[in-house]
Write a protein that holds these residues in place. Structure first.
Motif, PDB file in Angstrom:
ATOM      1  N   TYR A 150       0.922  -1.205  -0.126  1.00 45.62           N
ATOM      2  CA  TYR A 150       0.018   0.050  -0.118  1.00 45.62           C
ATOM      3  C   TYR A 150       0.807   1.232   0.307  1.00 45.62           C
ATOM      4  CZ  TYR A 150      -3.315   3.521   1.616  1.00 45.62           C
ATOM      5  OH  TYR A 150      -4.025   4.544   1.912  1.00 45.62           O
ATOM      6  N   PHE A 151       1.953   1.181   0.817  1.00 46.55           N
ATOM      7  CA  PHE A 151       2.796   2.230   0.783  1.00 46.55           C
ATOM      8  C   PHE A 151       3.537   2.760  -0.370  1.00 46.55           C
ATOM      9  CE2 PHE A 151       7.138   3.949   1.869  1.00 46.55           C
ATOM     10  CZ  PHE A 151       6.769   5.232   2.313  1.00 46.55           C
ATOM     11  N   ALA A 152       3.920   1.674  -1.112  1.00 49.87           N
ATOM     12  CA  ALA A 152       4.758   1.722  -2.450  1.00 49.87           C
ATOM     13  C   ALA A 152       3.639   2.349  -3.529  1.00 49.87           C
ATOM     14  CB  ALA A 152       5.226   0.542  -2.943  1.00 49.87           C
ATOM     15  N   GLY A 153       2.520   2.012  -3.313  1.00 47.52           N
ATOM     16  CA  GLY A 153       1.443   2.482  -4.173  1.00 47.52           C
ATOM     17  C   GLY A 153       1.259   3.845  -4.106  1.00 47.52           C
ATOM     18  N   LEU A 154       1.383   4.353  -3.002  1.00 49.97           N
ATOM     19  CA  LEU A 154       1.040   5.938  -2.644  1.00 49.97           C
ATOM     20  C   LEU A 154       2.097   6.819  -3.310  1.00 49.97           C
ATOM     21  CD1 LEU A 154      -0.100   5.821   0.921  1.00 49.97           C
ATOM     22  CD2 LEU A 154      -1.494   6.127  -1.082  1.00 49.97           C
ATOM     23  N   ASP A 155       3.505   6.426  -3.430  1.00 51.53           N
ATOM     24  CA  ASP A 155       4.623   7.083  -4.248  1.00 51.53           C
ATOM     25  C   ASP A 155       4.660   8.283  -3.197  1.00 51.53           C
ATOM     26  OD1 ASP A 155       6.603   7.622  -5.518  1.00 51.53           O
ATOM     27  OD2 ASP A 155       5.601   8.744  -7.183  1.00 51.53           O
ATOM     28  N   VAL A 156       4.867   8.173  -1.920  1.00 57.23           N
ATOM     29  CA  VAL A 156       5.145   9.315  -1.102  1.00 57.23           C
ATOM     30  C   VAL A 156       6.434   9.328  -0.239  1.00 57.23           C
ATOM     31  CG1 VAL A 156       2.600   9.706  -0.720  1.00 57.23           C
ATOM     32  CG2 VAL A 156       3.681   8.096   0.882  1.00 57.23           C
ATOM     33  N   GLU A 157       6.989  10.155   0.476  1.00 57.77           N
ATOM     34  CA  GLU A 157       8.261  10.086   1.118  1.00 57.77           C
ATOM     35  C   GLU A 157       7.793   9.679   2.465  1.00 57.77           C
ATOM     36  OE1 GLU A 157      12.071  11.230   2.291  1.00 57.77           O
ATOM     37  OE2 GLU A 157      11.049  11.161   0.406  1.00 57.77           O
ATOM     38  N   ALA A 158       6.567   9.995   3.156  1.00 57.14           N
ATOM     39  CA  ALA A 158       6.326   9.800   4.590  1.00 57.14           C
ATOM     40  C   ALA A 158       4.843   9.531   4.630  1.00 57.14           C
ATOM     41  CB  ALA A 158       6.640  10.968   5.266  1.00 57.14           C
ATOM     42  N   LEU A 159       4.571   8.689   5.532  1.00 57.44           N
ATOM     43  CA  LEU A 159       3.238   8.248   5.769  1.00 57.44           C
ATOM     44  C   LEU A 159       2.895   7.567   7.132  1.00 57.44           C
ATOM     45  CD1 LEU A 159       0.331   7.278   4.824  1.00 57.44           C
ATOM     46  CD2 LEU A 159       1.121   5.108   4.509  1.00 57.44           C
ATOM     47  N   LEU A 160       2.235   8.485   7.950  1.00 57.08           N
ATOM     48  CA  LEU A 160       1.766   8.110   9.419  1.00 57.08           C
ATOM     49  C   LEU A 160       0.402   8.043   9.475  1.00 57.08           C
ATOM     50  CD1 LEU A 160       4.372  10.455  11.376  1.00 57.08           C
ATOM     51  CD2 LEU A 160       4.579   7.941  10.985  1.00 57.08           C
ATOM     52  N   VAL A 161      -0.081   7.108  10.254  1.00 54.95           N
ATOM     53  CA  VAL A 161      -1.604   6.880  10.550  1.00 54.95           C
ATOM     54  C   VAL A 161      -1.733   6.892  12.099  1.00 54.95           C
ATOM     55  CG1 VAL A 161      -3.375   5.008  10.309  1.00 54.95           C
ATOM     56  CG2 VAL A 161      -1.337   5.185   8.754  1.00 54.95           C
ATOM     57  N   ALA A 162      -2.620   7.802  12.257  1.00 54.31           N
ATOM     58  CA  ALA A 162      -3.018   8.214  13.738  1.00 54.31           C
ATOM     59  C   ALA A 162      -4.545   7.618  13.957  1.00 54.31           C
ATOM     60  CB  ALA A 162      -3.065   9.606  13.937  1.00 54.31           C
ATOM     61  N   PRO A 163      -4.989   7.504  15.255  1.00 49.79           N
ATOM     62  CA  PRO A 163      -6.524   6.891  15.510  1.00 49.79           C
ATOM     63  C   PRO A 163      -7.345   8.259  15.257  1.00 49.79           C
ATOM     64  CG  PRO A 163      -4.793   6.498  17.524  1.00 49.79           C
ATOM     65  CD  PRO A 163      -4.325   7.336  16.555  1.00 49.79           C
ATOM     66  N   TYR A 164      -8.534   7.802  14.620  1.00 50.45           N
ATOM     67  CA  TYR A 164      -9.259   8.814  14.446  1.00 50.45           C
ATOM     68  C   TYR A 164     -10.812   8.597  15.221  1.00 50.45           C
ATOM     69  CZ  TYR A 164     -12.613  11.962  11.950  1.00 50.45           C
ATOM     70  OH  TYR A 164     -13.655  12.997  11.644  1.00 50.45           O
ATOM     71  N   LEU A 165     -11.048   9.477  16.411  1.00 47.16           N
ATOM     72  CA  LEU A 165     -12.128   9.375  17.268  1.00 47.16           C
ATOM     73  C   LEU A 165     -12.800  10.648  17.254  1.00 47.16           C
ATOM     74  CD1 LEU A 165     -13.960   7.680  19.259  1.00 47.16           C
ATOM     75  CD2 LEU A 165     -12.390   8.391  21.147  1.00 47.16           C
ATOM     76  N   ARG A 166     -14.153  10.988  16.823  1.00 43.13           N
ATOM     77  CA  ARG A 166     -14.973  11.859  16.892  1.00 43.13           C
ATOM     78  C   ARG A 166     -16.440  11.847  17.481  1.00 43.13           C
ATOM     79  NH1 ARG A 166     -10.371  13.174  15.892  1.00 43.13           N
ATOM     80  NH2 ARG A 166      -9.409  14.384  14.613  1.00 43.13           N
ATOM     81  N   VAL A 167     -16.882  12.741  18.309  1.00 38.34           N
ATOM     82  CA  VAL A 167     -18.183  12.704  18.768  1.00 38.34           C
ATOM     83  C   VAL A 167     -18.972  13.964  18.162  1.00 38.34           C
ATOM     84  CG1 VAL A 167     -19.902  12.668  20.661  1.00 38.34           C
ATOM     85  CG2 VAL A 167     -17.751  11.276  20.912  1.00 38.34           C
ATOM     86  N   LEU A 168     -19.572  13.912  17.068  1.00 40.17           N
ATOM     87  CA  LEU A 168     -20.239  14.763  16.343  1.00 40.17           C
ATOM     88  C   LEU A 168     -21.695  15.184  16.692  1.00 40.17           C
ATOM     89  CD1 LEU A 168     -18.417  13.944  12.870  1.00 40.17           C
ATOM     90  CD2 LEU A 168     -17.570  15.202  14.687  1.00 40.17           C
ATOM     91  N   GLY A 169     -22.087  16.328  16.334  1.00 38.99           N
ATOM     92  CA  GLY A 169     -23.542  16.561  16.408  1.00 38.99           C
ATOM     93  C   GLY A 169     -23.780  17.035  17.687  1.00 38.99           C
ATOM     94  N   ALA A 170     -25.071  17.475  17.967  1.00 43.72           N
ATOM     95  CA  ALA A 170     -25.806  17.887  19.000  1.00 43.72           C
ATOM     96  C   ALA A 170     -26.371  16.891  19.828  1.00 43.72           C
ATOM     97  CB  ALA A 170     -26.906  19.123  18.858  1.00 43.72           C
ATOM     98  N   LYS A 171     -26.754  16.971  21.076  1.00 41.10           N
ATOM     99  CA  LYS A 171     -27.291  16.075  22.118  1.00 41.10           C
ATOM    100  C   LYS A 171     -28.745  15.576  21.448  1.00 41.10           C
ATOM    101  CE  LYS A 171     -28.782  14.695  26.720  1.00 41.10           C
ATOM    102  NZ  LYS A 171     -28.740  15.352  27.914  1.00 41.10           N
ATOM    103  N   GLY A 172     -28.818  14.328  21.387  1.00 39.36           N
ATOM    104  CA  GLY A 172     -30.038  13.834  20.649  1.00 39.36           C
ATOM    105  C   GLY A 172     -29.723  13.263  19.337  1.00 39.36           C
TER     106      GLY A 172
END
Length: 347
Positions: free
Chosen positions: A34-56
């Motif tokens: 996958y990294f080779a297919g991107l053809d990039v110098e650097a790749l880092l992956v961080a967790p993604y956690l979000r709580v979106l929207g208003a209550k309800g």
């Protein structure tokens, strides 16, 4: 695809953030191919956690944030959404991950992002990991709301169904577990820096002291893992407690049914017993006030005593509304007896 300004804060802070193209993608494996297919110098992956929207109408979104930077400095941020949970009348996982406008979720925290492609990737990944860690406060707030609903249910301050609460706890536990899996993977793989910088990967895994930006990003991922583990433990404890309460509630419901059945038997049997023992022919038909009160007052008093005793023995707190309902039942019973006595033929 247009370039977006990310990590500049809201509103944007001058000289902060960086420009990158943003896209969303489905779950996939990050490896050498996958990294080779991107053809990039650097790749880092961080967790993604979000709580979106208003209550309800909130959503919990779990996934990963990939930061890829080419040699010329051009950057691309890919948000991999693994699963979403929607608060539509109760928490539930959506069959297909909800399509989100992820750009606003990548605006902070504000960071100065500069340097070569590797430095840009490391700073951005560290900031995105920090943003996910900050969302834990909102996730914890949802758990507090569930605990409040449980307290209301136990104290009978509010009518709340048990099943939706149990289902919500399980859904939140699943979301917490999924998010923790991503944080654990990020820690184990060093944000996938081993794909292009194995030296940094081994150095930061072998040291426990303060390090560079990459090490700071790892510390955020480790903190996410630890805090999510604590949340998962609390949710499991809640689930165990609620399961025990469900068994107790079933027993209480059976006791309440038996008590109500006894009240009904007393309400119907006591008047019949009085009438059969002393007879009613002398007072029938109830065409005068003297006949009416002599026949009905003993029945009304006996029924009121029976209903009062039953209400006092019902599990839980007895409210004024329940007493009013019991009084209404007695009045209705006496009214039916009066109407029947008034229409009865003379003996």
């Amino acid at each position: 695809m247009p370039s977006e300004l990310l990590l500049a804060g809201t509103p944007a802070v001058p000289d902060h953030g960086f420009h990158a193209t943003v896209r969303t993608a489905g779950e996939h494996t990050v490896d050498q191919e996958y990294f080779a297919g991107l053809d990039v110098e650097a790749l880092l992956v961080a967790p993604y956690l979000r709580v979106l929207g208003a209550k309800g109408d909130r959503r919990i979104v779990v996934g990963m944030t990939e930061v890829a930077v080419r040699k010329d400095g051009e950057a691309e941020v890919t948000v991999v959404v693994q699963a979403t949970w929607h608060e539509n009348g109760g928490w539930r996982q959506e069959d297909e991950p909800h399509h989100l406008d992820v750009v606003p979720t990548l605006s902070g925290p504000a960071h100065v992002v500069s340097g070569d492609p590797r430095a840009v990737a490391a700073t951005a990944a560290k900031a995105f990991a920090e943003a996910s860690r900050a969302e834990l406060a909102r996730l914890r707030g949802i758990r507090y709301e569930v605990e409040r609903q449980i307290a209301d249910l136990l104290s009978q301050r509010r009518t709340t169904a048990l099943r939706p609460l149990l289902a919500g706890i399980i859904e939140l536990s699943i979301a917490t577990g999924r998010a923790r899996d991503h944080a654990r993977d990020a820690c184990r793989n060093g944000l996938w820096v081993w794909l292009w910088d194995p030296e940094t990967y081994h150095r930061n895994r072998d040291t426990t002291g303060p390090g560079d930006t990459h090490r700071a990003a790892l510390r955020h991922c480790e903190a996410i893992d630890a805090e999510l583990a604590e949340e998962a433990g609390r949710l499991h404890s809640l689930l165990t407690s609620m399961s025990t309460f469900a068994v107790a509630q079933d027993g209480e419901a059976q006791q309440r049914f038996n008590t109500i059945a006894a009240a009904a038997a007393a309400g119907l049997g006591v008047p019949a017993l009085i009438l059969s023992l002393y007879g009613a022919d002398t007072f029938l038909p109830l065409t005068s006030f003297d006949h009416a009160w002599r026949a009905l007052v003993p029945i009304a008093v006996t029924a009121l005593v029976a209903v009062g005793v039953v209400l006092r023995r019902i599990p839980g707190r007895t409210t004024v509304r329940q007493y009013a309902f019991g009084l209404g039942l007695v009045v209705t019973l006496v009214g039916v007896l009066f109407a029947a006595g008034a229409l009865a033929p003379a003996g």
